[in-house]
Scaffold this motif. Structure first.
Motif, short mmCIF file in Angstrom:
data_model
loop_
_atom_site.label_atom_id
_atom_site.label_comp_id
_atom_site.label_asym_id
_atom_site.label_seq_id
_atom_site.Cartn_x
_atom_site.Cartn_y
_atom_site.Cartn_z
N VAL A 137 0.90 -1.29 -0.02
CA VAL A 137 -0.01 0.02 0.17
C VAL A 137 0.93 1.19 -0.11
CG1 VAL A 137 -1.72 1.28 1.16
CG2 VAL A 137 -1.89 -1.15 1.00
N GLU A 138 0.78 2.24 -0.93
CA GLU A 138 1.46 3.43 -1.04
C GLU A 138 0.87 4.49 -0.23
OE1 GLU A 138 1.48 6.37 -2.56
OE2 GLU A 138 -0.46 6.10 -3.68
N ALA A 139 1.48 5.28 0.20
CA ALA A 139 1.03 6.45 0.83
C ALA A 139 1.76 7.61 0.99
CB ALA A 139 0.47 6.03 2.57
N VAL A 140 2.35 7.84 -0.36
CA VAL A 140 3.32 8.82 -0.15
C VAL A 140 2.69 10.24 -0.95
CG1 VAL A 140 5.26 7.13 -0.98
CG2 VAL A 140 3.78 8.33 -2.67
N ALA A 141 3.38 11.14 -1.38
CA ALA A 141 2.87 12.66 -1.81
C ALA A 141 1.89 12.36 -2.78
CB ALA A 141 3.96 13.55 -2.18
N GLU A 142 1.04 13.21 -2.92
CA GLU A 142 -0.38 12.99 -3.75
C GLU A 142 0.30 13.93 -5.10
OE1 GLU A 142 -4.55 12.01 -4.52
OE2 GLU A 142 -2.89 11.24 -3.41
N ASP A 143 1.31 13.31 -6.00
CA ASP A 143 1.82 13.60 -7.02
C ASP A 143 2.01 12.42 -7.92
OD1 ASP A 143 4.32 14.11 -8.71
OD2 ASP A 143 4.10 16.01 -8.03
N LEU A 144 1.21 12.59 -9.21
CA LEU A 144 1.23 11.48 -9.90
C LEU A 144 2.62 10.86 -10.64
CD1 LEU A 144 -0.57 9.22 -11.51
CD2 LEU A 144 -0.68 11.22 -13.47
N GLU A 145 3.48 11.83 -10.70
CA GLU A 145 4.79 11.29 -11.24
C GLU A 145 5.58 10.48 -9.92
OE1 GLU A 145 7.36 14.29 -12.77
OE2 GLU A 145 6.20 14.77 -14.40
N VAL A 146 5.47 10.99 -8.83
CA VAL A 146 6.04 10.37 -7.72
C VAL A 146 5.34 8.94 -7.45
CG1 VAL A 146 6.15 10.32 -5.12
CG2 VAL A 146 6.65 12.48 -6.60
N LYS A 147 4.16 8.83 -7.74
CA LYS A 147 3.33 7.50 -7.38
C LYS A 147 3.72 6.48 -8.62
CE LYS A 147 -0.37 9.44 -4.68
NZ LYS A 147 -0.29 8.78 -3.49
N GLN A 148 3.62 7.30 -9.81
CA GLN A 148 4.25 6.46 -10.87
C GLN A 148 5.52 5.73 -10.67
OE1 GLN A 148 3.21 9.03 -14.09
NE2 GLN A 148 1.50 7.56 -14.88
N ASP A 149 6.41 6.52 -10.21
CA ASP A 149 7.79 6.00 -10.10
C ASP A 149 7.82 4.99 -9.13
OD1 ASP A 149 10.91 6.34 -10.29
OD2 ASP A 149 10.51 6.60 -8.28
N LEU A 150 7.21 5.42 -7.89
CA LEU A 150 7.05 4.17 -6.86
C LEU A 150 6.54 2.89 -7.34
CD1 LEU A 150 6.48 4.86 -3.01
CD2 LEU A 150 5.22 3.01 -4.35
N PHE A 151 5.39 3.10 -8.10
CA PHE A 151 4.69 1.82 -8.54
C PHE A 151 5.83 0.96 -9.58
CE2 PHE A 151 0.91 3.23 -6.76
CZ PHE A 151 0.12 1.82 -6.28
N ALA A 152 6.42 1.74 -10.30
CA ALA A 152 7.38 1.01 -11.31
C ALA A 152 8.37 0.16 -10.54
CB ALA A 152 8.13 2.09 -12.10
N ARG A 153 8.85 0.67 -9.36
CA ARG A 153 9.77 0.14 -8.55
C ARG A 153 9.13 -0.93 -7.72
NH1 ARG A 153 11.62 4.86 -4.58
NH2 ARG A 153 12.95 3.14 -3.75
N LEU A 154 7.84 -0.81 -7.17
CA LEU A 154 7.23 -1.98 -6.57
C LEU A 154 7.07 -3.03 -7.51
CD1 LEU A 154 4.45 0.01 -4.62
CD2 LEU A 154 6.43 -1.14 -3.77
N ASP A 155 6.81 -2.87 -8.74
CA ASP A 155 6.64 -3.93 -9.94
C ASP A 155 7.79 -4.80 -10.03
OD1 ASP A 155 5.52 -5.12 -12.01
OD2 ASP A 155 6.58 -3.75 -13.54
N LYS A 156 9.07 -4.23 -9.71
CA LYS A 156 10.34 -4.76 -9.76
C LYS A 156 10.63 -5.84 -8.47
CE LYS A 156 12.20 -1.81 -13.18
NZ LYS A 156 13.10 -0.70 -13.36
N ILE A 157 10.00 -5.00 -7.48
CA ILE A 157 10.49 -5.62 -6.23
C ILE A 157 9.36 -6.71 -5.44
CG2 ILE A 157 10.63 -5.15 -3.82
CD1 ILE A 157 11.97 -2.37 -4.78
N CYS A 158 8.44 -6.34 -5.55
CA CYS A 158 7.24 -7.28 -5.07
C CYS A 158 7.20 -8.41 -5.62
CB CYS A 158 5.78 -6.53 -5.11
SG CYS A 158 5.73 -5.04 -3.85
N LYS A 159 6.98 -9.74 -4.98
CA LYS A 159 6.64 -11.11 -5.69
C LYS A 159 5.70 -11.05 -6.52
CE LYS A 159 4.08 -12.74 -1.96
NZ LYS A 159 4.00 -13.72 -0.48
N PRO A 160 5.44 -12.02 -7.47
CA PRO A 160 4.28 -12.14 -8.69
C PRO A 160 3.06 -12.63 -7.62
CG PRO A 160 6.25 -13.31 -9.31
CD PRO A 160 6.63 -12.76 -7.83
#
Length: 335
Positions: A137-160
């Motif tokens: 669950v992400e709860a970072v700044a309400e900024d789309l670029e920040v959130k998209q960057d975080l989701f791209a990282r979660l995509d690589k880190i989190c398990k299938p």
């Protein structure tokens, strides 16, 4: 203005037969043969259950992130609380400890229960700690670029199979999903502040969200003793789409000298039955957060009446953001 669903489909790359998927899924790009696949919504009767969730990762170090981590730990989940540094993560956990101490002092929980909850929370200075969580669950700044960057990282880190959720209050969830290679695993899970006290969670599924992911988040929401409501992926979801036009109109009344903020607050509490007046609420939410939501609603619906009130813009520019800065529409004593 174009219907929000068209914007969602376009942002998701689902442009119709030429792409192989639009409102329907087709056998191939350019084909007119409709087929079922993992992304084509199933009927309720055909849908299955959710995925197993035992551990939860919460990304962020602010009030919302620590509040959400507290909620999950109270429900018995193992929680990894990740921030940009170990120091920030430790500070966020300390904030949870302070919150729990208040509950103990008021007799709402025992000291043993507090210690059990804290033991379930592991602070981490990197998202790499999310490698084995079942729900992130992400709860970072309400900024789309920040959130998209975080989701791209979660995509690589989190398990299938891990569910990836955003707590955005107004940004398009599908835009976060498109930053990953598994958009079917992405969903909105909008908590309200303060998370430990507020009972509602808006569950926002996109045109790409898998049925099992939706079922998983509904099950988890019930286990953490919150009330889930389903809504589509459009600006403001349910609550903010109704609430912020009302708040914006209240600000306009003050700037046009139609009524004082004290009288408006009193009128809405005593006449409208609201627990807080609009200006009390704005100062609690934060004027910067409120302005950001107003701007998103205005851009989405292109309604001139949704343009943020100039008075709100001026206060934010002056750094008067509400209770968190000691001054917003009212001044507050420093703690």
């Amino acid at each position: 203005a174009p219907a929000p669903i068209l914007k969602q489909l376009s942002e998701a790359g689902l442009t119709g037969r030429k792409a192989g998927r639009g409102f329907y899924t087709y056998a191939a790009p350019g084909s007119d043969e409709v087929v079922r696949d993992a992304l084509t919504p199933l009927t309720a009767a055909e849908g299955g259950g959710g995925r197993a969730v035992r551990s939860v990762g919460v990304a962020g170090s602010g009030t919302m992130a620590s509040g959400i981590a507290e909620v999950f730990a109270k429900a018995g989940y193992e929680v990894v609380l990740a921030a940009r540094s170990q120091e920030k993560a430790d500070t966020a956990k300390a904030r949870i400890a302070t919150s729990l101490d208040r509950s103990v002092s008021k007799g709402r929980m025992t000291a043993e229960a507090r210690d059990t909850v804290l033991a379930l929370i592991t602070p981490a200075g990197t998202l790499d700690a999310f490698a084995e969580v079942d729900l992130a669950v992400e709860a970072v700044a309400e900024d789309l670029e920040v959130k998209q960057d975080l989701f791209a990282r979660l995509d690589k880190i989190c398990k299938p199979g891990a569910v990836l959720a955003t707590t955005t209050s107004s940004l398009p969830v599908v835009a976060c999903a498109r930053a990953t290679t598994r958009p079917q695993d992405v969903i909105g899970m909008h908590f309200f502040n303060p998370a430990p006290a507020m009972k509602l969670v808006e569950i926002v599924r996109t045109v790409l969200t898998g049925d099992d992911v939706h079922a998983t988040v509904r099950e988890v929401t019930a286990k953490i003793r919150k009330h889930p409501v389903d809504c589509g992926d459009r600006a403001g979801f349910i609550v903010n789409a109704l609430l912020f036009p009302y708040l914006n109109n209240a600000i306009k009344m003050v700037q046009e000298h139609y009524a004082t903020l004290d009288d408006i607050d009193a009128a809405m509490k005593l006449g409208g039955g609201y627990p807080m007046g609009p200006f009390e609420l704005l100062d609690v939410v934060g004027l910067d957060v409120s302005l950001a939501i107003e701007q998103v609603l205005h851009r989405e619906f292109r309604d001139p009446g949704l343009a943020p009130a100039p008075l709100l813009e001026h206060l934010v520019a002056a750094g008067c953001l509400g209770r968190k800065t000691g001054r917003g529409f009212r001044e507050y004593a420093r703690r």
